[in-house]
Scaffold this motif. Sequence first.
Motif, short mmCIF file in Angstrom:
data_model
loop_
_atom_site.label_atom_id
_atom_site.label_comp_id
_atom_site.label_asym_id
_atom_site.label_seq_id
_atom_site.Cartn_x
_atom_site.Cartn_y
_atom_site.Cartn_z
N GLU A 54 0.87 -1.18 0.00
CA GLU A 54 0.00 0.00 0.00
C GLU A 54 0.90 1.23 0.00
OE1 GLU A 54 -3.96 1.66 2.30
OE2 GLU A 54 -3.02 -0.20 2.95
N VAL A 55 0.68 2.12 -0.96
CA VAL A 55 1.53 3.29 -1.14
C VAL A 55 0.64 4.51 -1.34
CG1 VAL A 55 3.32 4.30 -2.61
CG2 VAL A 55 3.34 1.85 -2.17
N TYR A 56 1.12 5.67 -0.86
CA TYR A 56 0.38 6.93 -0.95
C TYR A 56 1.24 8.01 -1.61
CZ TYR A 56 -2.51 4.65 2.57
OH TYR A 56 -3.31 3.76 3.23
N ALA A 57 0.58 8.95 -2.27
CA ALA A 57 1.27 10.10 -2.86
C ALA A 57 0.25 11.17 -3.23
CB ALA A 57 2.07 9.69 -4.09
N LEU A 68 6.59 1.64 -7.71
CA LEU A 68 7.67 0.84 -8.31
C LEU A 68 8.89 0.78 -7.40
CD1 LEU A 68 7.43 2.03 -12.04
CD2 LEU A 68 6.53 -0.09 -11.03
N SER A 69 9.18 1.87 -6.70
CA SER A 69 10.31 1.89 -5.77
C SER A 69 10.08 0.93 -4.61
CB SER A 69 10.55 3.31 -5.24
OG SER A 69 10.91 4.17 -6.29
N GLU A 70 8.86 0.86 -4.11
CA GLU A 70 8.54 -0.08 -3.03
C GLU A 70 8.71 -1.53 -3.51
OE1 GLU A 70 7.21 -1.45 0.78
OE2 GLU A 70 8.07 0.44 0.07
N LEU A 71 8.29 -1.81 -4.73
CA LEU A 71 8.46 -3.16 -5.27
C LEU A 71 9.93 -3.50 -5.45
CD1 LEU A 71 5.61 -3.43 -7.93
CD2 LEU A 71 5.53 -3.82 -5.48
N LEU A 72 10.70 -2.54 -5.90
CA LEU A 72 12.15 -2.73 -6.06
C LEU A 72 12.80 -2.96 -4.69
CD1 LEU A 72 14.38 -2.83 -8.20
CD2 LEU A 72 14.64 -0.36 -7.92
N PHE A 73 12.37 -2.22 -3.68
CA PHE A 73 12.86 -2.43 -2.31
C PHE A 73 12.55 -3.85 -1.83
CE2 PHE A 73 11.71 -2.66 2.19
CZ PHE A 73 12.95 -2.41 2.76
N PHE A 115 18.64 -13.85 -15.17
CA PHE A 115 18.84 -12.45 -14.80
C PHE A 115 19.52 -11.70 -15.93
CE2 PHE A 115 17.79 -14.10 -10.72
CZ PHE A 115 17.17 -13.03 -10.10
N ARG A 116 19.09 -10.42 -16.10
CA ARG A 116 19.59 -9.58 -17.20
C ARG A 116 20.47 -8.45 -16.69
NH1 ARG A 116 13.63 -9.85 -19.58
NH2 ARG A 116 13.91 -11.70 -20.89
N THR A 117 19.95 -7.63 -15.80
CA THR A 117 20.70 -6.47 -15.30
C THR A 117 20.12 -6.03 -13.97
OG1 THR A 117 21.60 -4.31 -15.92
CG2 THR A 117 19.29 -4.68 -16.43
N GLU A 118 20.86 -5.18 -13.28
CA GLU A 118 20.42 -4.63 -12.00
C GLU A 118 19.73 -3.30 -12.22
OE1 GLU A 118 22.36 -2.98 -7.82
OE2 GLU A 118 23.66 -3.71 -9.40
N VAL A 119 18.61 -3.09 -11.55
CA VAL A 119 17.93 -1.80 -11.54
C VAL A 119 18.23 -1.15 -10.20
CG1 VAL A 119 15.69 -0.61 -11.55
CG2 VAL A 119 16.11 -2.50 -13.14
N LYS A 120 18.86 0.01 -10.24
CA LYS A 120 19.23 0.72 -9.01
C LYS A 120 18.08 1.54 -8.45
CE LYS A 120 24.02 1.15 -10.45
NZ LYS A 120 25.04 2.09 -10.92
N ALA A 121 17.32 2.19 -9.36
CA ALA A 121 16.27 3.09 -8.88
C ALA A 121 15.27 3.42 -9.98
CB ALA A 121 16.89 4.39 -8.36
N VAL A 122 14.10 3.83 -9.55
CA VAL A 122 13.08 4.39 -10.44
C VAL A 122 13.29 5.90 -10.39
CG1 VAL A 122 10.60 4.61 -10.86
CG2 VAL A 122 11.51 2.52 -9.79
N THR A 123 13.35 6.55 -11.55
CA THR A 123 13.64 7.98 -11.59
C THR A 123 12.39 8.80 -11.92
OG1 THR A 123 14.15 8.24 -13.95
CG2 THR A 123 15.91 7.37 -12.52
N TYR A 124 12.51 10.10 -11.74
CA TYR A 124 11.45 11.03 -12.13
C TYR A 124 11.67 11.56 -13.56
CZ TYR A 124 9.24 11.18 -7.58
OH TYR A 124 8.54 10.85 -6.44
N ASN A 125 12.76 11.17 -14.18
CA ASN A 125 13.06 11.60 -15.54
C ASN A 125 12.02 11.04 -16.50
OD1 ASN A 125 14.47 12.65 -17.71
ND2 ASN A 125 15.94 10.97 -17.78
#
Length: 144
Positions: A54-57, A68-73, A115-125
Amino acid sequence: MTNSPFIYLDHIADTRFIAYGDSLEHVFENSALAMFNVIADVSNISPEVEFDVEVYASELEDLLVHFLSELLFLFDAEETLFGNITVHEIQQTNGIYSVTATISGEPIDSSKQNFRTEVKAVTYNHIRVEKTDSGFETEVVLDL
């Protein structure tokens, strides 16, 4: 809209994709699948482990990044590769958006998962969530 629920776009040093869905819930699901598919082939992931999220914004774009950041975490913290994402509801109450979802997958096993690659973060770009004639569309850039 294409026949695929998401497409990948060229982007220097990062991965950029557009996801599609006939509802906000489906476009968030497809965005999550696109992100995990960057990490590994998620087409045959079994739903062995399950988490509720559950996420809020205050804005839809923020909600997508936070989701997406929560799922990556959870991928990192729980050492679980997720291939099954069900977004139950996205709603707005008193100016705040929320998303509730259930995600499931299997413990990370590099001998079994491709596995293909590492995702470090979801960006605002380039982040966007848009209503289209056929539903919804998101655009996301992932920092690799």
